[in-house]
Design a protein around this motif. Structure first.
Motif, PDB file in Angstrom:
ATOM      1  N   ASN A  44      -2.371  22.207 -10.141  1.00 50.01           N
ATOM      2  CA  ASN A  44      -1.328  23.008  -9.500  1.00 50.01           C
ATOM      3  C   ASN A  44      -0.177  22.140  -8.999  1.00 50.01           C
ATOM      4  O   ASN A  44       0.986  22.531  -9.097  1.00 50.01           O
ATOM      5  N   GLU A  45      -0.495  20.963  -8.452  1.00 48.10           N
ATOM      6  CA  GLU A  45       0.560  20.047  -8.018  1.00 48.10           C
ATOM      7  C   GLU A  45       1.430  19.647  -9.208  1.00 48.10           C
ATOM      8  O   GLU A  45       2.650  19.619  -9.110  1.00 48.10           O
ATOM      9  N   ARG A  46       0.796  19.347 -10.313  1.00 50.20           N
ATOM     10  CA  ARG A  46       1.544  18.955 -11.521  1.00 50.20           C
ATOM     11  C   ARG A  46       2.407  20.102 -12.011  1.00 50.20           C
ATOM     12  O   ARG A  46       3.557  19.901 -12.414  1.00 50.20           O
ATOM     13  N   SER A  47       1.883  21.310 -11.953  1.00 50.75           N
ATOM     14  CA  SER A  47       2.659  22.484 -12.343  1.00 50.75           C
ATOM     15  C   SER A  47       3.888  22.636 -11.454  1.00 50.75           C
ATOM     16  O   SER A  47       4.997  22.902 -11.939  1.00 50.75           O
ATOM     17  N   ALA A  48       3.709  22.446 -10.147  1.00 48.11           N
ATOM     18  CA  ALA A  48       4.845  22.527  -9.223  1.00 48.11           C
ATOM     19  C   ALA A  48       5.841  21.405  -9.497  1.00 48.11           C
ATOM     20  O   ALA A  48       7.061  21.610  -9.452  1.00 48.11           O
ATOM     21  N   ASP A  49       5.329  20.202  -9.805  1.00 46.11           N
ATOM     22  CA  ASP A  49       6.213  19.073 -10.132  1.00 46.11           C
ATOM     23  C   ASP A  49       7.037  19.369 -11.382  1.00 46.11           C
ATOM     24  O   ASP A  49       8.222  19.057 -11.446  1.00 46.11           O
ATOM     25  N   ILE A  50       6.403  19.977 -12.376  1.00 48.15           N
ATOM     26  CA  ILE A  50       7.115  20.320 -13.616  1.00 48.15           C
ATOM     27  C   ILE A  50       8.219  21.333 -13.324  1.00 48.15           C
ATOM     28  O   ILE A  50       9.339  21.204 -13.826  1.00 48.15           O
ATOM     29  N   ALA A  51       7.915  22.325 -12.485  1.00 51.20           N
ATOM     30  CA  ALA A  51       8.937  23.313 -12.123  1.00 51.20           C
ATOM     31  C   ALA A  51      10.119  22.636 -11.451  1.00 51.20           C
ATOM     32  O   ALA A  51      11.286  22.935 -11.753  1.00 51.20           O
ATOM     33  N   LEU A  55      14.101  22.364 -12.762  1.00 57.97           N
ATOM     34  CA  LEU A  55      15.217  22.862 -11.963  1.00 57.97           C
ATOM     35  C   LEU A  55      16.193  21.776 -11.538  1.00 57.97           C
ATOM     36  O   LEU A  55      17.393  22.024 -11.430  1.00 57.97           O
ATOM     37  N   GLU A  56      15.698  20.591 -11.271  1.00 59.64           N
ATOM     38  CA  GLU A  56      16.499  19.506 -10.691  1.00 59.64           C
ATOM     39  C   GLU A  56      17.792  19.200 -11.446  1.00 59.64           C
ATOM     40  O   GLU A  56      18.854  19.149 -10.834  1.00 59.64           O
ATOM     41  N   PRO A  57      17.756  18.985 -12.753  1.00 58.74           N
ATOM     42  CA  PRO A  57      18.985  18.563 -13.427  1.00 58.74           C
ATOM     43  C   PRO A  57      19.976  19.703 -13.727  1.00 58.74           C
ATOM     44  O   PRO A  57      21.083  19.436 -14.177  1.00 58.74           O
ATOM     45  N   LEU A  58      19.575  20.941 -13.463  1.00 59.02           N
ATOM     46  CA  LEU A  58      20.425  22.063 -13.841  1.00 59.02           C
ATOM     47  C   LEU A  58      21.603  22.240 -12.890  1.00 59.02           C
ATOM     48  O   LEU A  58      21.451  22.140 -11.674  1.00 59.02           O
ATOM     49  N   ASP A  59      22.765  22.537 -13.466  1.00 57.87           N
ATOM     50  CA  ASP A  59      23.928  22.905 -12.673  1.00 57.87           C
ATOM     51  C   ASP A  59      23.756  24.346 -12.212  1.00 57.87           C
ATOM     52  O   ASP A  59      22.830  25.052 -12.635  1.00 57.87           O
ATOM     53  N   ASP A  60      24.694  24.825 -11.386  1.00 56.69           N
ATOM     54  CA  ASP A  60      24.575  26.169 -10.815  1.00 56.69           C
ATOM     55  C   ASP A  60      24.443  27.259 -11.876  1.00 56.69           C
ATOM     56  O   ASP A  60      23.598  28.142 -11.749  1.00 56.69           O
ATOM     57  N   GLY A  61      25.244  27.217 -12.927  1.00 57.58           N
ATOM     58  CA  GLY A  61      25.215  28.275 -13.945  1.00 57.58           C
ATOM     59  C   GLY A  61      23.862  28.399 -14.624  1.00 57.58           C
ATOM     60  O   GLY A  61      23.244  29.472 -14.585  1.00 57.58           O
ATOM     61  N   PRO A  62      23.377  27.332 -15.240  1.00 57.46           N
ATOM     62  CA  PRO A  62      22.061  27.415 -15.877  1.00 57.46           C
ATOM     63  C   PRO A  62      20.936  27.719 -14.880  1.00 57.46           C
ATOM     64  O   PRO A  62      20.003  28.455 -15.189  1.00 57.46           O
ATOM     65  N   ARG A  63      21.043  27.165 -13.670  1.00 57.09           N
ATOM     66  CA  ARG A  63      20.006  27.422 -12.664  1.00 57.09           C
ATOM     67  C   ARG A  63      20.004  28.909 -12.288  1.00 57.09           C
ATOM     68  O   ARG A  63      18.950  29.521 -12.167  1.00 57.09           O
ATOM     69  N   ASP A  64      21.192  29.501 -12.135  1.00 60.41           N
ATOM     70  CA  ASP A  64      21.272  30.927 -11.816  1.00 60.41           C
ATOM     71  C   ASP A  64      20.668  31.774 -12.940  1.00 60.41           C
ATOM     72  O   ASP A  64      19.982  32.763 -12.676  1.00 60.41           O
ATOM     73  N   LEU A  85       5.422  31.684  -7.975  1.00 60.39           N
ATOM     74  CA  LEU A  85       5.577  30.343  -7.410  1.00 60.39           C
ATOM     75  C   LEU A  85       6.799  29.634  -8.001  1.00 60.39           C
ATOM     76  O   LEU A  85       7.549  28.970  -7.276  1.00 60.39           O
ATOM     77  N   MET A  86       6.990  29.774  -9.303  1.00 60.64           N
ATOM     78  CA  MET A  86       8.171  29.154  -9.927  1.00 60.64           C
ATOM     79  C   MET A  86       9.447  29.777  -9.390  1.00 60.64           C
ATOM     80  O   MET A  86      10.420  29.070  -9.113  1.00 60.64           O
ATOM     81  N   LEU A  87       9.468  31.099  -9.227  1.00 65.52           N
ATOM     82  CA  LEU A  87      10.651  31.761  -8.695  1.00 65.52           C
ATOM     83  C   LEU A  87      10.881  31.342  -7.243  1.00 65.52           C
ATOM     84  O   LEU A  87      12.030  31.090  -6.843  1.00 65.52           O
ATOM     85  N   ALA A  88       9.824  31.216  -6.460  1.00 70.61           N
ATOM     86  CA  ALA A  88       9.962  30.747  -5.076  1.00 70.61           C
ATOM     87  C   ALA A  88      10.553  29.345  -5.052  1.00 70.61           C
ATOM     88  O   ALA A  88      11.433  29.044  -4.233  1.00 70.61           O
ATOM     89  N   SER A  89      10.114  28.493  -5.953  1.00 71.60           N
ATOM     90  CA  SER A  89      10.656  27.137  -6.051  1.00 71.60           C
ATOM     91  C   SER A  89      12.141  27.171  -6.418  1.00 71.60           C
ATOM     92  O   SER A  89      12.948  26.426  -5.855  1.00 71.60           O
ATOM     93  N   ALA A  90      12.480  28.051  -7.345  1.00 64.76           N
ATOM     94  CA  ALA A  90      13.891  28.184  -7.740  1.00 64.76           C
ATOM     95  C   ALA A  90      14.721  28.714  -6.582  1.00 64.76           C
ATOM     96  O   ALA A  90      15.833  28.226  -6.334  1.00 64.76           O
ATOM     97  N   TYR A  91      14.192  29.701  -5.867  1.00 61.43           N
ATOM     98  CA  TYR A  91      14.915  30.225  -4.706  1.00 61.43           C
ATOM     99  C   TYR A  91      15.148  29.136  -3.666  1.00 61.43           C
ATOM    100  O   TYR A  91      16.231  29.020  -3.093  1.00 61.43           O
ATOM    101  N   LYS A  92      14.119  28.320  -3.411  1.00 60.93           N
ATOM    102  CA  LYS A  92      14.268  27.228  -2.444  1.00 60.93           C
ATOM    103  C   LYS A  92      15.366  26.274  -2.895  1.00 60.93           C
ATOM    104  O   LYS A  92      16.193  25.831  -2.105  1.00 60.93           O
ATOM    105  N   LYS A  93      15.371  25.982  -4.179  1.00 59.91           N
ATOM    106  CA  LYS A  93      16.348  25.038  -4.729  1.00 59.91           C
ATOM    107  C   LYS A  93      17.786  25.523  -4.537  1.00 59.91           C
ATOM    108  O   LYS A  93      18.689  24.727  -4.328  1.00 59.91           O
ATOM    109  N   VAL A  94      17.996  26.848  -4.600  1.00 65.75           N
ATOM    110  CA  VAL A  94      19.356  27.389  -4.451  1.00 65.75           C
ATOM    111  C   VAL A  94      19.620  27.859  -3.020  1.00 65.75           C
ATOM    112  O   VAL A  94      20.607  28.542  -2.757  1.00 65.75           O
TER     113      VAL A  94
END
Length: 168
Positions: A44-51, A55-64, A85-94
């Motif tokens: 699960n940690e690895r899965s979260a790391d992959i998410a 997300l990390e290198p994406l600019d606002d447009g692709p991330r949105d 969980l992936m969506l929660a991670s994305a929400y946190k990122k933005v």
């Protein structure tokens, strides 16, 4: 069949233990051992790391667009915790922490020991300065798996922040 061989392999590896059902002797229940829990946490940690890596290198447009795609996946099948969980991670990122917490709350209600959700929630609470709650969640994770590096890192971060405030 295949499932029996898979379960036997998990038992042989010490990740799962089988116990007979109290009411039906034909049924055997598979339960994770402490090593099994630790292995699941690593996965699960690895899965979260992959998410995060996605997300990390994406600019606002692709991330949105990715956030919108994940929202669609969650709407289509809200019962899939990994998508939530992936969506929660994305929400946190933005910066949508409230939306992330709203996704994590039902996951933790259904499975209070979901270490990925606990760590994700603790990270959000850390950003919000809610250190006592961060410590409680990290300790909860460590009570299930004392080798969880993310929980240890959160605790260290809280201590470092406290030392910085004490020095100021």
């Amino acid at each position: 069949g295949y499932l029996s061989r898979l379960v036997h392999g998990l038992v042989t590896s010490g990740l799962v233990v089988l116990t007979p059902d109290e009411h039906d002797p034909r049924i055997r229940r598979a339960t994770l051992t402490p090593d099994g829990i630790a292995e699941l946490d690593r996965i699960n940690e690895r899965s979260a790391d992959i998410a995060k890596e996605v997300l990390e290198p994406l600019d606002d447009g692709p991330r949105d667009r990715l956030v919108q795609a994940l929202e669609t996946v969650v709407e289509e099948d809200p019962a899939v915790p990994q998508a939530r969980l992936m969506l929660a991670s994305a929400y946190k990122k933005v910066g949508r922490n409230d939306d992330a917490k709203a996704l994590l709350d039902p996951i933790l209600k259904d499975n209070p020991d979901n270490t990925v959700a606990l760590i994700a929630m603790a990270n959000i609470l850390f950003e919000e300065g809610r250190d006592d709650e961060v410590m409680a969640l990290a300790q909860r994770v460590l009570s299930k798996n004392d080798r969880n590096t993310q929980a240890h890192e959160l605790i260290a971060s809280v201590h470092m922040k406290a030392e910085d405030h004490a020095a100021a």
